[in-house]
Write a protein that holds these residues in place. Structure first.
Motif, PDB file in Angstrom:
ATOM      1  N   TYR A 111      10.506  17.695 -15.149  1.00  0.00           N
ATOM      2  CA  TYR A 111      11.576  17.456 -16.120  1.00  0.00           C
ATOM      3  C   TYR A 111      11.087  17.146 -17.538  1.00  0.00           C
ATOM      4  N   ARG A 112       9.788  16.927 -17.722  1.00  0.00           N
ATOM      5  CA  ARG A 112       9.214  16.693 -19.044  1.00  0.00           C
ATOM      6  C   ARG A 112       9.984  15.634 -19.846  1.00  0.00           C
ATOM      7  N   PRO A 113      10.123  14.430 -19.309  1.00  0.00           N
ATOM      8  CA  PRO A 113      10.873  13.394 -20.028  1.00  0.00           C
ATOM      9  C   PRO A 113      10.078  12.850 -21.211  1.00  0.00           C
ATOM     10  N   ARG A 114      10.786  12.243 -22.153  1.00  0.00           N
ATOM     11  CA  ARG A 114      10.133  11.581 -23.294  1.00  0.00           C
ATOM     12  C   ARG A 114       9.624  10.196 -22.913  1.00  0.00           C
ATOM     13  N   LEU A 115      10.234   9.627 -21.873  1.00  0.00           N
ATOM     14  CA  LEU A 115       9.915   8.262 -21.457  1.00  0.00           C
ATOM     15  C   LEU A 115      10.394   8.090 -20.026  1.00  0.00           C
ATOM     16  N   ALA A 116       9.665   7.292 -19.246  1.00  0.00           N
ATOM     17  CA  ALA A 116      10.074   7.016 -17.869  1.00  0.00           C
ATOM     18  C   ALA A 116      10.361   5.529 -17.699  1.00  0.00           C
ATOM     19  N   VAL A 117      11.394   5.233 -16.948  1.00  0.00           N
ATOM     20  CA  VAL A 117      11.768   3.855 -16.645  1.00  0.00           C
ATOM     21  C   VAL A 117      11.683   3.662 -15.131  1.00  0.00           C
ATOM     22  N   ILE A 118      10.811   2.751 -14.707  1.00  0.00           N
ATOM     23  CA  ILE A 118      10.798   2.386 -13.285  1.00  0.00           C
ATOM     24  C   ILE A 118      11.881   1.341 -13.104  1.00  0.00           C
ATOM     25  N   ALA A 119      13.070   1.805 -12.754  1.00  0.00           N
ATOM     26  CA  ALA A 119      14.259   0.944 -12.690  1.00  0.00           C
ATOM     27  C   ALA A 119      14.365   0.286 -11.321  1.00  0.00           C
ATOM     28  N   CYS A 120      13.254  -0.323 -10.911  1.00  0.00           N
ATOM     29  CA  CYS A 120      13.137  -0.927  -9.589  1.00  0.00           C
ATOM     30  C   CYS A 120      12.148  -2.067  -9.697  1.00  0.00           C
ATOM     31  N   ASN A 121      12.561  -3.273  -9.356  1.00  0.00           N
ATOM     32  CA  ASN A 121      11.670  -4.424  -9.446  1.00  0.00           C
ATOM     33  C   ASN A 121      10.492  -4.310  -8.489  1.00  0.00           C
ATOM     34  N   THR A 122      10.754  -3.875  -7.265  1.00  0.00           N
ATOM     35  CA  THR A 122       9.687  -3.775  -6.274  1.00  0.00           C
ATOM     36  C   THR A 122       8.616  -2.795  -6.728  1.00  0.00           C
ATOM     37  N   ALA A 123       9.028  -1.600  -7.133  1.00  0.00           N
ATOM     38  CA  ALA A 123       8.071  -0.588  -7.581  1.00  0.00           C
ATOM     39  C   ALA A 123       7.330  -1.047  -8.830  1.00  0.00           C
ATOM     40  N   SER A 124       8.033  -1.732  -9.735  1.00  0.00           N
ATOM     41  CA  SER A 124       7.403  -2.182 -10.974  1.00  0.00           C
ATOM     42  C   SER A 124       6.349  -3.246 -10.712  1.00  0.00           C
ATOM     43  N   THR A 125       6.668  -4.229  -9.877  1.00  0.00           N
ATOM     44  CA  THR A 125       5.725  -5.322  -9.658  1.00  0.00           C
ATOM     45  C   THR A 125       4.493  -4.864  -8.894  1.00  0.00           C
ATOM     46  N   ILE A 126       4.594  -3.746  -8.185  1.00  0.00           N
ATOM     47  CA  ILE A 126       3.465  -3.259  -7.391  1.00  0.00           C
ATOM     48  C   ILE A 126       2.726  -2.093  -8.065  1.00  0.00           C
ATOM     49  N   ALA A 127       3.468  -1.139  -8.645  1.00  0.00           N
ATOM     50  CA  ALA A 127       2.851   0.130  -9.038  1.00  0.00           C
ATOM     51  C   ALA A 127       2.879   0.424 -10.537  1.00  0.00           C
TER      52      ALA A 127
ATOM     53  N   ALA B  31       0.825  -1.209   0.000  1.00  0.00           N
ATOM     54  CA  ALA B  31       0.000   0.000   0.000  1.00  0.00           C
ATOM     55  C   ALA B  31       0.861   1.262   0.000  1.00  0.00           C
ATOM     56  N   GLU B  32       1.939   1.253   0.780  1.00  0.00           N
ATOM     57  CA  GLU B  32       2.834   2.421   0.814  1.00  0.00           C
ATOM     58  C   GLU B  32       3.441   2.680  -0.557  1.00  0.00           C
ATOM     59  N   ILE B  33       3.933   1.613  -1.197  1.00  0.00           N
ATOM     60  CA  ILE B  33       4.594   1.764  -2.494  1.00  0.00           C
ATOM     61  C   ILE B  33       3.589   2.174  -3.566  1.00  0.00           C
ATOM     62  N   ALA B  34       2.414   1.567  -3.532  1.00  0.00           N
ATOM     63  CA  ALA B  34       1.383   1.875  -4.525  1.00  0.00           C
ATOM     64  C   ALA B  34       0.935   3.329  -4.444  1.00  0.00           C
ATOM     65  N   ALA B  35       0.985   3.919  -3.258  1.00  0.00           N
ATOM     66  CA  ALA B  35       0.611   5.327  -3.101  1.00  0.00           C
ATOM     67  C   ALA B  35       1.768   6.268  -3.428  1.00  0.00           C
ATOM     68  N   ARG B  36       2.968   5.876  -3.043  1.00  0.00           N
ATOM     69  CA  ARG B  36       4.116   6.779  -3.134  1.00  0.00           C
ATOM     70  C   ARG B  36       4.668   6.919  -4.554  1.00  0.00           C
ATOM     71  N   VAL B  37       4.804   5.798  -5.255  1.00  0.00           N
ATOM     72  CA  VAL B  37       5.506   5.814  -6.546  1.00  0.00           C
ATOM     73  C   VAL B  37       4.771   6.624  -7.613  1.00  0.00           C
ATOM     74  N   PRO B  38       3.476   6.436  -7.841  1.00  0.00           N
ATOM     75  CA  PRO B  38       2.812   7.261  -8.864  1.00  0.00           C
ATOM     76  C   PRO B  38       2.859   8.758  -8.548  1.00  0.00           C
ATOM     77  N   ALA B  39       2.735   9.109  -7.270  1.00  0.00           N
ATOM     78  CA  ALA B  39       2.767  10.522  -6.887  1.00  0.00           C
ATOM     79  C   ALA B  39       4.138  11.140  -7.180  1.00  0.00           C
ATOM     80  N   LEU B  40       5.202  10.427  -6.831  1.00  0.00           N
ATOM     81  CA  LEU B  40       6.549  10.937  -7.084  1.00  0.00           C
ATOM     82  C   LEU B  40       6.841  11.053  -8.582  1.00  0.00           C
ATOM     83  N   LEU B  41       6.457  10.039  -9.331  1.00  0.00           N
ATOM     84  CA  LEU B  41       6.705  10.084 -10.770  1.00  0.00           C
ATOM     85  C   LEU B  41       5.902  11.194 -11.438  1.00  0.00           C
ATOM     86  N   GLY B  42       4.714  11.461 -10.928  1.00  0.00           N
ATOM     87  CA  GLY B  42       3.940  12.581 -11.446  1.00  0.00           C
ATOM     88  C   GLY B  42       4.668  13.903 -11.261  1.00  0.00           C
ATOM     89  N   ARG B  43       5.251  14.105 -10.098  1.00  0.00           N
ATOM     90  CA  ARG B  43       6.022  15.336  -9.836  1.00  0.00           C
ATOM     91  C   ARG B  43       7.261  15.410 -10.716  1.00  0.00           C
TER      92      ARG B  43
END
Length: 267
Positions: free
Chosen positions: A68-84, A51-63
């Motif tokens: 930085y207006r990237p062309r593409l984002a990479v969630i370079a984390c297995n834990t964050a990827s498998t959950i969020a 629950a913590e990761i599912a709430a935290r990761v999308p909010a941070l990536l949104g900011r």
């Protein structure tokens, strides 16, 4: 949608583990502008609840995307990827690449039909890992072990600190000491931190083991998704962004420069 050549790739992790994804990506796309973001205030993710990761990761990536207006984002984390990962994709209007355990390559490579998945506690218990194992390794015995200490070992290594060899030995023992562990021939490094200490794991192994991870595959995916897009003619200094800048972050500066990250910013 037209993409400016200066639009960066955004790499996101809880700490420095995502550098094991950034490295291969830099080799394929050497002039790509890069923002590397680490949630140092939330580190480590592997001991947090879903629950913590599912709430935290999308909010941070949104900011981060807003700033930085990237062309593409990479969630370079297995834990964050498998959950969020699905929540992040739903929240952002850019392409998002996740990082999943390299179970398919391990199943293809294992001759003994026994392989291990070494990740964080949060990753190895995910149903996503169950599905990958069932889909690609249905004829294999798949052993799992979570190690928070190995994550800390990778961070310490990049800070240039002395390393405790028992940490890598204990992490491998968590797989080898399980029933069938004596036949294990391949280990999936299912946390992006772990390829950074692959040499330490190899030394700690009581016999030769093959270690596999997804860094090169993720880099190829990034290159494929951006193949029609323009890039700068020459490399530019990358920026490392931290949610908390402290002494540990400053101790990482030499390691960050090896990955082309010359600037440090705070989110």
């Amino acid at each position: 949608m037209k993409v400016a050549s200066t639009a960066p790739l955004l790499f996101f992790d809880s700490g420095v583990g995502g550098l094991s994804i950034l490295g291969p990506a830099r080799e394929l796309l050497p002039t790509a502008p890069v923002i590397y973001a680490a949630d140092s205030a939330g580190f480590p993710y592997g001991t947090k609840s879903e629950a913590e990761i599912a709430a935290r990761v999308p909010a941070l990536l949104g900011r981060l995307v807003e700033r930085y207006r990237p062309r593409l984002a990479v969630i370079a984390c297995n834990t964050a990827s498998t959950i969020a990962l699905s929540a992040v994709r739903a929240a952002l209007d850019i392409q998002v690449v996740g990082t999943v355990p390299a179970i398919k390559p391990a199943a293809l490579l294992s001759r003994s039909r026994v392989f291990g998945v070494l990740g964080t506690d949060a990753t190895v218990r995910q149903p996503y890992v169950d599905r990958l194992a069932a889909e690609h390794g249905s004829d294999c015995l798949v052993l799992r072990h979570g190690s928070a200490a190995l994550v800390q070992l990778a961070e310490a290594k990049l800070r240039g600190e002395p390393l405790d060899p028992t940490i890598a030995r204990d992490a491998l023992s968590g797989l080898l000491d399980q029933p069938g562990g004596d036949r294990m021939d391949v280990v999936v490094l299912a946390c992006t931190h772990f390829p950074l200490v692959e040499a330490e794991l190899a030394v700690a192994a009581p016999r030769p083991l093959l270690f596999v991870h997804g860094g090169e595959g993720i880099a190829r995916r990034i290159a494929y998704l951006t193949q029609e897009q323009p890039w700068p003619a020459a490399p530019s200094p990358g920026t490392a962004v931290f949610t908390q800048v402290d002494g540990d972050v400053h101790a990482l500066q030499d390691a960050l420069r090896q990955y082309g990250l010359e600037r440090i910013d705070a989110l």
